[in-house]
Design an enzyme around this catalytic site. Structure first.
Site, PDB file in Angstrom:
ATOM      1  N   HIS A 161       3.512  -2.314   3.221  1.00 41.19           N
ATOM      2  CA  HIS A 161       3.690  -1.009   2.624  1.00 41.19           C
ATOM      3  C   HIS A 161       5.085  -0.926   1.984  1.00 41.19           C
ATOM      4  O   HIS A 161       5.973  -1.259   2.609  1.00 41.19           O
ATOM      5  CB  HIS A 161       3.484  -0.055   3.626  1.00 41.19           C
ATOM      6  CG  HIS A 161       2.291   0.237   4.310  1.00 41.19           C
ATOM      7  ND1 HIS A 161       1.822  -1.167   5.313  1.00 41.19           N
ATOM      8  CD2 HIS A 161       1.161   0.791   4.094  1.00 41.19           C
ATOM      9  CE1 HIS A 161       0.630  -0.771   5.799  1.00 41.19           C
ATOM     10  NE2 HIS A 161       0.125   0.236   5.089  1.00 41.19           N
TER      11      HIS A 161
ATOM     12  N   ASP B 197       0.765  -1.123  -0.032  1.00 36.73           N
ATOM     13  CA  ASP B 197       0.012   0.107   0.000  1.00 36.73           C
ATOM     14  C   ASP B 197       0.804   1.309   0.184  1.00 36.73           C
ATOM     15  O   ASP B 197       1.972   1.313   0.395  1.00 36.73           O
ATOM     16  CB  ASP B 197      -0.811   0.077   1.273  1.00 36.73           C
ATOM     17  CG  ASP B 197      -1.978  -0.786   1.457  1.00 36.73           C
ATOM     18  OD1 ASP B 197      -2.117  -1.709   0.261  1.00 36.73           O
ATOM     19  OD2 ASP B 197      -2.973  -0.821   2.176  1.00 36.73           O
TER      20      ASP B 197
END
Length: 274
Positions: free
Chosen positions: A231, A87
């Site tokens: 992430h 992400d």
């Protein structure tokens, strides 16, 4: 033939000169370390070389948008599948994440923030598409979607859809609500716009615990059919990636995109695993 050999040599040397690494503190790359552009010395990826060779020839006509590999058909009832997801990018470390995934012949899903797609990062997005990764919508600027008006919610999704479409020609079919926050309004809007809502089964908490060993251990605990949340904006996550890929390799996992894992995700519906 000799000209082709020289060009190949120059391209390989050029790739070595451009690589950036994010080493684990005190750790030196070993003989199995990823080749900066085309996999590992033991597992050379000819397809990646072919894509990049075509793009480096001066004056040669090239596609305006990246050439996307044909869909794969992976039967996750027969294989131990796991969907790695990243992400909040594209950002500084995204290229290194893509290099590490290529070294393991691993495909993943990247949920992008529209405002992060800039002149400096657009090539990362094009590379994701060209190397068979899936791209998903993570809103424009990481707003909590349930708190927005209907117009605000639509803008968050539409602006990011358009940014990815311009960069790659891809129409995204997945979205991940920031913070995992969703409600009926988000359900209705994503159903209308053709986006399935992708949550997760394994949260590495890599944004909170910036420890590569802990991140790798949490990821490696994934079970077949799980969606793993990470992430690509944190260097510690990049440092953890070789370890977790080695661990999942050892367990015999197949790395698939979210859509490969789920089959045909239903717009508006929420998913955490297969």
């Amino acid at each position: 033939m000799r000209i082709g050999s020289v060009l190949l040599s120059l391209l390989l040397l050029g790739g070595c000169a451009q690589v950036r690494t994010v080493p684990v503190s005190g750790e030196r790359p070993g003989p199995g370390a990823p080749h900066p552009r085309f996999g590992t010395p033991r597992h050379f990826d000819a397809d990646l070389l072919r894509f990049r060779l075509a793009g480096t020839q001066r004056g040669a006509p090239g596609p305006r948008l990246p050439a996307i590999p044909p869909p794969r058909h992976v039967d996750c009832r027969q294989h131990k599948c796991v969907a790695l997801t990243f992400d909040d990018g594209p950002a500084e470390y995204t290229g290194h994440v893509l290099d590490l995934l290529a070294a393991h012949h691993a495909r993943a899903t990247f949920f992008l923030l529209g405002q992060m797609i800039t002149d400096e990062t657009r090539d990362f997005v094009r590379r994701m598409a060209a190397e068979g990764h899936e791209i998903g919508n993570h809103s424009w600027d990481h707003a909590s979607l349930p708190g927005l008006s209907s117009d605000g919610l639509r803008r968050e999704l539409d602006r990011t859809q358009e940014a990815v479409r311009k960069a790659t020609g891809v129409r995204m079919r997945l979205m991940r609500p920031p913070y995992g926050a969703t409600n009926k309004a988000v359900d209705d809007e994503t159903k209308q716009t053709g986006l399935a809502q992708i949550l997760w089964a394994v949260d590495t908490l890599d944004w909170l615990n910036r420890n590569p060993t802990v991140i790798a251990q949490r990821s490696a605990a994934a079970k077949p059919g799980d969606i793993v949340l990470m992430h690509d904006i944190h260097p510690t996550t990049v440092q953890a990636l070789p370890r977790l890929l080695d661990a999942l390799d050892h367990k015999g996992f197949t790395y698939v995109t979210v859509s490969e894992l789920l089959g045909d995700p239903t717009p508006g519906r929420k998913y955490t695993n297969r």
